[in-house]
Design an enzyme around this catalytic site. Sequence first.
Site, PDB file in Angstrom:
ATOM      1  CD  GLU A   1       0.166   2.468   4.637  1.00 41.07           C
ATOM      2  OE1 GLU A   1      -0.238   2.416   3.748  1.00 41.07           O
ATOM      3  OE2 GLU A   1      -0.605   2.005   5.687  1.00 41.07           O
TER       4      GLU A   1
ATOM      5  CG  ASP B   1       1.022   3.246  10.926  1.00 40.72           C
ATOM      6  OD1 ASP B   1       1.849   2.771  10.105  1.00 40.72           O
ATOM      7  OD2 ASP B   1      -0.132   3.997  10.429  1.00 40.72           O
TER       8      ASP B   1
HETATM    9  N1  BES Z   1      -0.723  -2.651   3.102  1.00 40.05           N
HETATM   10  C1  BES Z   1      -1.902  -1.660   2.720  1.00 40.05           C
HETATM   11  C2  BES Z   1      -1.819  -1.370   1.276  1.00 40.05           C
HETATM   12  C3  BES Z   1      -2.340  -2.745   0.704  1.00 40.05           C
HETATM   13  C4  BES Z   1      -3.872  -2.867   0.951  1.00 40.05           C
HETATM   14  C5  BES Z   1      -1.900  -3.240  -0.403  1.00 40.05           C
HETATM   15  C6  BES Z   1      -4.379  -3.916   0.086  1.00 40.05           C
HETATM   16  C7  BES Z   1      -2.489  -4.247  -0.887  1.00 40.05           C
HETATM   17  C8  BES Z   1      -3.770  -4.404  -0.669  1.00 40.05           C
HETATM   18  C9  BES Z   1      -1.504  -0.417   3.469  1.00 40.05           C
HETATM   19  O1  BES Z   1      -1.348  -0.528   4.835  1.00 40.05           O
HETATM   20  C10 BES Z   1      -2.955   0.414   3.544  1.00 40.05           C
HETATM   21  O2  BES Z   1      -3.860  -0.272   4.321  1.00 40.05           O
HETATM   22  N2  BES Z   1      -3.125   1.483   2.995  1.00 40.05           N
HETATM   23  C11 BES Z   1      -4.210   2.197   2.934  1.00 40.05           C
HETATM   24  C12 BES Z   1      -3.942   3.543   2.556  1.00 40.05           C
HETATM   25  C13 BES Z   1      -4.788   4.851   2.824  1.00 40.05           C
HETATM   26  C14 BES Z   1      -4.835   4.983   4.258  1.00 40.05           C
HETATM   27  C15 BES Z   1      -4.067   5.991   2.132  1.00 40.05           C
HETATM   28  C16 BES Z   1      -5.347   1.761   2.237  1.00 40.05           C
HETATM   29  O3  BES Z   1      -5.114   1.253   1.115  1.00 40.05           O
HETATM   30  O4  BES Z   1      -6.468   1.839   2.537  1.00 40.05           O
HETATM   31 MN    MN Z   2       0.383  -1.616   5.062  1.00 40.89          MN
HETATM   32 MN    MN Z   3      -2.978  -1.224   5.996  1.00 41.24          MN
END
Ligand code: BES
Ligand code: MN
Ligand code: MN
Length: 480
Positions: free
Chosen positions: A166, A100
């Site tokens: 996610e 997604d």
């Molecule tokens: N790929 C990201 C996680 C991430 C963000 C890793 C920045 C390293 C640096 C993931 O898709 C994401 O956006 N995660 C969300 C999780 C939340 C919805 C619980 C986030 O970090 O805001």
């Molecule tokens: Mn991600």
């Molecule tokens: Mn993300």
Amino acid sequence: MSTVDKYFELVDQHQQKFIETLREVVAIPSVSSDASRRGEVVRMGEWLQARWEALGATCKRVDPGKQDLHGVELDLPPVILGQYGNDANKKTVLVYGHYDVQPALLEDGWDTDPFTLVEMADGRLVGRGSTDDKGPVLGWLLCAETHKQAGLDFPVNLKFCFEGMEESGSEGLDDIIVAEADKWFKGTDVVCISDNYWLGTSKPCLTHGLRGVSYFHLQIEGPGADLHSGVFGGTVHEPMIDLVHLLSTLVDPNGRIKVPGIYDQVMAETEEEQRSYEGLEFSHNALAGDLKRDIIIHSDERMTLKHRWRYPTLSIHGVEGAFYAPGDKTVIPARVRGKFSLRTVPNMEPARVAELVTQYLNAEFAKLGSKNVMKVIETHGGRWWYSSPNHPNFVAAARATERVYGVAPDLTREGGSIPVTLTFEENLGVNVLLLPMGAADDGAHSTNEKIDKRNYIQGIKLLGAYLHEIAVTDLTAATA
Ligand code: BES
Ligand code: MN
Ligand code: MN
């Protein structure tokens, strides 16, 4: 020529084809937060399943059930579990990724249509999801396809877990991992997740920590309906005025969280950690460039990294119910919801965070003497993850990185969150590694999200090289 070198050669030959595949999946607008796009999210999951099955993988589609999205009942998109290869003499690697993406509209400020991949002259492959997380998710698939087509031995048994929620809190996934820990995931030796980014733009890294996230809605309810500000202004307690006061008590303009006790659980710094900030590819200059304006709070790079990795932070995201359209409207909104979240770090407990935040806001609200009704709602809490980078899983990934990029990777932590990381670690009892493909300036979640062609192509090599390294690594070796 070694199998790995042969694989690298094939990846180079197939670059254009791989870009076309990325184009195909970017064109599926699998936005998990948008009810009207739910069919596209499902379509994307089905695309992946079909492609892996065509390769000979065994897949199991798990439908996690229903979701209530602002009163609309929706089917959650499928979690695609897979098994590719089942040779008792090979190790088993579990990979996780998400298919997604974040929402994107041309009007947000994209230079090109977000769901049409555009290959720029400077090597950027621009499109929503290119780096987060479709590029990496494709990486595993293209790696397996390339081996198969060329008759190269695939070095490990691969299990995979691809989800479509996610970006919306991975609803339903934890339960599936717990339920499948001794079933589908049985026999997993190590886990690898490619869903984060390099610290800079030229040096690769391996990542051994993530922050958690605790998300809150602060609701203020006043009159039964919106009011005319000329008639009622100054004579009633306005929900929006209460909300603005309360939001301003959460954090100061230098990023210091004002909730008492919030820093109490933060892990103390060890000497080893202090050394870990040395020699990293990270500069305020480059960061200010990415930001297009120097708005950096701290004067020292190390402090910036510490506030990204090892301290909690609090961000204010938006206000639901407030007047936000262009132009003027003399309204007193009847009910507003401020949204904010904290990024949490070792050793903060989400329950304690919620308790501190709620107590504090109750006390601050009481000071206002308002007759409105306030409610603090914790909408989701994901835990932080912190692990040692000395495990053989990391050593294998470091070797793979040197092989592809010719340099030893930086060891980093991240400020973002992938809550499922800890769920895998705890329930499967194996090491988890984060092996990023994209770079610091990719602009995940932002306009003009991209992955550089270099990172995409080398990244496909990297994931393959990693699997080959795992195959020859003693995973039981004592870790330093
Ligand atoms: N790929 C990201 C996680 C991430 C963000 C890793 C920045 C390293 C640096 C993931 O898709 C994401 O956006 N995660 C969300 C999780 C939340 C919805 C619980 C986030 O970090 O805001
Ligand atoms: Mn991600
Ligand atoms: Mn993300």
